[in-house]
Design a protein around this motif. Structure first.
Motif: not given
Length: 356
Positions: A23-28, A76-78, A85-87, A109-114
């Motif tokens: 969870m993000t701080a905002a979700q918590l 990386a998500a805004r 959000v994901s939570g 605006e965020a994705m796994i790469t490499g």
């Protein structure tokens, strides 16, 4: 009410119930957990741990590869509203991911790469996720993020459209390859990745070369050598698909890989297949996969050569390898139409056919 005041004093055990493990701080905060309480839970020996800035892992053990991927994307998500959000609750149409983690919500605006993205795309030459110390995440150039922990930020002026792999937003193969190659110095690894991209049918050589050129990687000697092999591999596969198309769709057998020449005159250039009786020549359009961009003079010369053949009464059919692989029935129909149309044309000029 202060920024850290819980919205509702609820016990913390409901957060780590197997459905949410990050969870993000905002979700918590939205679940009634203050920043101070989060800090206490994340102390050494505590039940939680801060995996990345503002991203909390709700258990004390090592994170799984899936959790690391989700954590990097959350980092990386805004910042958005907690419900988005994901939570938050997973949409009914999206299945839960293995290990109980909720599917990651869409973020353009965020994705796994490499290398991590290539592993997710199924590349056998890419390393397993647990062996990667850092996971690359692609974001717009103006995002104010820094690489930290297991998150390595890759910036771009033009963000591609992500594809979904196991519920996660992942860069397309060609872009992920370029981002991976940018950090590699082992020629063998680069060669294996580029070869698998084409041999495995993940993408066309031209798409890979465009991304490598955009990333200004074509000046590196080990990349140039790998691209030469990539182009050769792509052409060999295209020729194999062409042979199969002729056989499986009962087209007349042409003469393969020949040079055309006027009797006693100049050469007219090489073609991949030629039907002398119908005066139909076929070319595989692989020029876009060359490691150096063609200049205007080279393109103009190719156009003049095709126009010369057509003035001599020779029909030139050009097939793209991508279309040849994806829709051989349609491409066979194009060739068959050209062969049948020969009956209604004036006889073509006589040309000499030589092995190429």
């Amino acid at each position: 009410m202060t920024h850290d005041t819980p919205l509702s004093p609820r016990p913390l055990h409901h957060l780590a119930d197997g459905r949410r493990r990050l969870m993000t701080a905002a979700q918590l905060r939205a679940h009634g957990v203050s920043a101070a309480e989060t800090g206490r839970q994340c102390r050494p020996g505590g039940p939680w741990q801060q995996l990345l800035p503002n991203v909390v892992l709700l258990h004390a053990g090592p994170p799984t590869s899936e959790e690391r991927l989700h954590a990097v994307l959350l980092y990386a998500a805004r910042e958005r509203t907690p419900a988005a959000v994901s939570g938050g609750p997973a949409p009914a149409s999206v299945p839960r991911q293995p290990g109980g983690q909720q599917p990651f919500a869409a973020d353009p605006e965020a994705m796994i790469t490499g290398l991590a993205a290539l592993t997710l795309h199924g590349f056998s030459a890419a390393p397993p996720l647990p062996s990667l110390d850092a996971l690359d995440v692609l974001v717009p150039r103006l995002r104010r993020l820094r690489s930290t922990g297991c998150a390595r930020v890759v910036r771009t002026a033009a963000l591609p459209t992500a594809v979904r792999v196991t519920g996660l937003p992942v860069a397309p193969v060609a872009r992920a390859l370029a981002d991976a190659v940018a950090g590699l110095t082992d020629p063998g690894v680069v060669h294996r990745l580029l070869t698998e991209a084409v041999r495995g049918g993940h993408c066309e050589p031209a798409a890979v070369v465009r991304e490598l050129n955009r990333a200004r990687l074509l000046g590196r000697p080990h990349v140039v050598d790998a691209v030469d092999s990539l182009v050769a591999e792509g052409r060999a596969l295209a020729e194999e698909h062409l042979y199969r198309m002729v056989r499986e769709h009962a087209l007349p057998e042409p003469v393969w890989n020949v040079d055309l020449r006027l009797p006693g005159g100049p050469g007219l250039g090489g073609v991949d297949a030629f039907w002398p009786e119908q005066a139909v020549a076929l070319e595989l359009d692989t020029r876009g996969a060359h490691r150096r961009q063609e200049d205007d003079a080279a393109r103009a010369e190719q156009a003049r050569r095709r126009e010369h053949l057509e003035r001599l009464g020779i029909t030139v059919v050009r097939l793209a390898p991508r279309k040849l692989r994806a829709s051989p029935e349609h491409q066979a129909a194009v060739v068959r139409t050209a062969l049948m149309a020969a009956e209604d044309r004036e006889p073509a000029a006589y040309v000499v056919v030589l092995p190429r």
